[in-house]
Design a protein around this motif. Sequence first.
Motif, PDB file in Angstrom:
ATOM      1  N   THR A 275       0.895  -0.921   0.026  1.00 18.71           N
ATOM      2  CA  THR A 275      -0.180  -0.066  -0.069  1.00 18.71           C
ATOM      3  C   THR A 275       0.866   1.385   0.095  1.00 18.71           C
ATOM      4  O   THR A 275       0.725   2.209  -0.609  1.00 18.71           O
ATOM      5  CB  THR A 275      -1.010  -0.055   1.257  1.00 18.71           C
ATOM      6  OG1 THR A 275      -1.956  -1.137   1.140  1.00 18.71           O
ATOM      7  CG2 THR A 275      -1.779   1.325   1.067  1.00 18.71           C
ATOM      8  N   TRP A 340     -13.235   3.305   0.062  1.00 14.27           N
ATOM      9  CA  TRP A 340     -12.369   4.287  -0.555  1.00 14.27           C
ATOM     10  C   TRP A 340     -11.847   3.987  -1.985  1.00 14.27           C
ATOM     11  O   TRP A 340     -11.620   4.805  -2.773  1.00 14.27           O
ATOM     12  CB  TRP A 340     -11.229   4.533   0.408  1.00 14.27           C
ATOM     13  CG  TRP A 340     -10.488   3.222   0.522  1.00 14.27           C
ATOM     14  CD1 TRP A 340     -10.645   2.582   1.794  1.00 14.27           C
ATOM     15  CD2 TRP A 340      -9.302   2.791   0.046  1.00 14.27           C
ATOM     16  NE1 TRP A 340      -9.744   1.538   1.922  1.00 14.27           N
ATOM     17  CE2 TRP A 340      -8.842   1.673   0.708  1.00 14.27           C
ATOM     18  CE3 TRP A 340      -8.671   3.225  -1.146  1.00 14.27           C
ATOM     19  CZ2 TRP A 340      -7.796   0.937   0.273  1.00 14.27           C
ATOM     20  CZ3 TRP A 340      -7.501   2.399  -1.536  1.00 14.27           C
ATOM     21  CH2 TRP A 340      -7.231   1.150  -0.786  1.00 14.27           C
ATOM     22  N   LYS A 341     -11.766   2.706  -2.150  1.00 18.08           N
ATOM     23  CA  LYS A 341     -10.898   2.330  -3.180  1.00 18.08           C
ATOM     24  C   LYS A 341     -11.545   2.638  -4.582  1.00 18.08           C
ATOM     25  O   LYS A 341     -11.001   3.060  -5.655  1.00 18.08           O
ATOM     26  CB  LYS A 341     -10.574   0.746  -3.137  1.00 18.08           C
ATOM     27  CG  LYS A 341      -9.677   0.436  -4.584  1.00 18.08           C
ATOM     28  CD  LYS A 341      -9.144  -1.142  -4.229  1.00 18.08           C
ATOM     29  CE  LYS A 341      -8.402  -1.420  -5.343  1.00 18.08           C
ATOM     30  NZ  LYS A 341      -7.818  -2.972  -5.183  1.00 18.08           N
ATOM     31  N   ASN A 387      -7.075  11.691  -0.134  1.00 16.11           N
ATOM     32  CA  ASN A 387      -7.453  10.242  -0.105  1.00 16.11           C
ATOM     33  C   ASN A 387      -6.198   9.151  -0.003  1.00 16.11           C
ATOM     34  O   ASN A 387      -6.234   8.062   0.565  1.00 16.11           O
ATOM     35  CB  ASN A 387      -8.318   9.693  -0.795  1.00 16.11           C
ATOM     36  CG  ASN A 387      -9.789  10.305  -0.599  1.00 16.11           C
ATOM     37  OD1 ASN A 387     -10.034  10.667   0.547  1.00 16.11           O
ATOM     38  ND2 ASN A 387     -10.623  10.747  -1.494  1.00 16.11           N
ATOM     39  N   VAL A 391      -5.211   6.783   2.896  1.00 15.79           N
ATOM     40  CA  VAL A 391      -4.939   5.131   2.840  1.00 15.79           C
ATOM     41  C   VAL A 391      -3.600   5.112   3.296  1.00 15.79           C
ATOM     42  O   VAL A 391      -3.516   3.900   4.184  1.00 15.79           O
ATOM     43  CB  VAL A 391      -4.872   4.893   1.388  1.00 15.79           C
ATOM     44  CG1 VAL A 391      -4.607   3.447   0.942  1.00 15.79           C
ATOM     45  CG2 VAL A 391      -6.477   5.021   0.794  1.00 15.79           C
ATOM     46  N   ASN A 501      -7.594  -3.355  -0.779  1.00 18.28           N
ATOM     47  CA  ASN A 501      -8.804  -2.690  -0.581  1.00 18.28           C
ATOM     48  C   ASN A 501      -8.967  -3.206   1.158  1.00 18.28           C
ATOM     49  O   ASN A 501      -9.787  -3.626   1.672  1.00 18.28           O
ATOM     50  CB  ASN A 501      -9.862  -3.606  -1.244  1.00 18.28           C
ATOM     51  CG  ASN A 501     -11.263  -2.553  -0.946  1.00 18.28           C
ATOM     52  OD1 ASN A 501     -11.249  -1.528  -0.464  1.00 18.28           O
ATOM     53  ND2 ASN A 501     -12.529  -3.210  -1.428  1.00 18.28           N
TER      54      ASN A 501
END
Length: 568
Positions: A275, A340-341, A387, A391, A501
């Motif tokens: 990530t 969010w993805k 965003n 994440v 995710n």
Amino acid sequence: MTGTTAENGSSPTMSRRQVNEAFAGILIGMLVGILSTSVVNTSLPRIVSDLHGDQSTLTWIVTGALLTTTVSTPIWGKLADLFNRRRLLQIALAIFIAGSLAAGFAHEPTLMIGARLIQGVGTGGLMALSQVAIADIISPRERGKYMGVLGAVVVTGTAGGPLLGGFVTDTVGWRWNFYLVIPVAVIAMIVIQLKLIVPTRRGATNIDYAGSILLIAAISTLLIWLSLGGKQFAWESLLSWCLGVGAVVLIVVTLIVESKVKNPVLPLHMFRQRTFTLAVVASVSVGIVIYSVSIFLSQYMQLSRGATATGAGLITLPQVACNLIASTVVGALISRTGKWKRWLITGASLLTVGVFLLSTLRVDTPFTVIFLATPLVGLGLGMLMQNLTLVVQNSASVLEIGAASSATTFFRSLGGVLAVTVFGAVLSTRVDTEIEQGLQQAGIARSASGLTDGNLPNLPALSDQVRNTVESAYGQGVGEVFLYSVPFAVIALICTIFMPNAVLGTKTGIQQLSDIVLDTPSNDLDTVNVPRHSEKLGAEREMALAEYSGSGSDRVTSAASPPNTSSS
């Protein structure tokens, strides 16, 4: 009593009202930092003239602040993992105020450049620490809507700064561009002191001084080379080669040192996490696209379509408006649904389409294309920028959230410098080629064209034939620059597609730290983003216990209680 630490010493909790008040102070500080970089843009010619400077002065007034902002960002982020975030925010604001005062009183170019360097250090702290402080008091699940508001403030400050700066310069003088932000910064300091409740950390016993110095030297050398190459010195010159090779050597040495020290300012092990790595690559790509659009679209409007500076600014209003809408609305939806993805993928897709449309720009392109492309770019950036940080914060250990958060800002700024430098050189080369070919076809000698090497053309002073040649050259060149930006938008899209995710956590940074210190049950580990591996957990708990101490309302001594989110 809500919003304070209980008498038995439980972890500090904040009511919804207190969170919003603290967030307002953080926002004010962020706005001050953004205005410092944008408000002087329209004042630069007047500043340089009054200080009896030259083109080099103008370059360094801009580059100096950008340099120290970019270089200091990861260092501020690492300091946030070691020391009290509230104090660090106030220190950053104090540095910013000192730089602003010095800039306002500057009476010669060297003092102005030095003041901007100081101001940039404070700005770097505000940009990095604001997002870290938000993570302390707001859980990832709730953070989406707050990040949306933060994104809206970023856009407002960036777009409104030049207009405000021009008005202030024309009415009371350019020095007040520096003075006016000082009382706002003082207000931010007061609000943060009164309303921001964060734990007190003892700090690490071994600060990575070597890594910090090497990182500053490496990135400074790289940015100086990229920013001034082709302008202050030729790319093939000895100085250029020394700076380029020196930057590479310093970066390699920095990576070696950071891989060996105990408490690195840039923890390289974070790049093992998918990530984080994908978010960093996406941030670089987004930075390249952002700066390309903001700088080269303005040049297209003024040098290919004959628009005024005001007209070129107005053409970006659809982008600004859509950015505001996307950042606030999508942020609220992420907080409501926890999803969010889909929004990151949608944003990267819209950004790709928007930049592709801009790549078709030529001197005779219908304005419809611009009015269709810029809103798509605005929507894409609104869904992506803040965003990506959200994440990263959600996936990072609470003990390294400062370094992780600042990394996205740092690499986005680095991408912007690359875009301005490399694409600027590409545009210059392409425009020169097109103008030479156009003048030859028209039978006009360069010396008789009215064009001056090294300076932007003054379109009203040119003959119709030469003006048409210049406008066509810039239309072709800017379109090709946007074409080269398309792959980076695609890279950002690919990165968002392959990001895991993960579910957004429901605990604030303060609660996560308390859970580590107080031996969190294993069944709660997923919600606080601490790895299940017992050895890793033990190491993190040991780090937290070693770094954390406090007294009064800042002390954690018993099991964490959930935050009180009711209205006061």
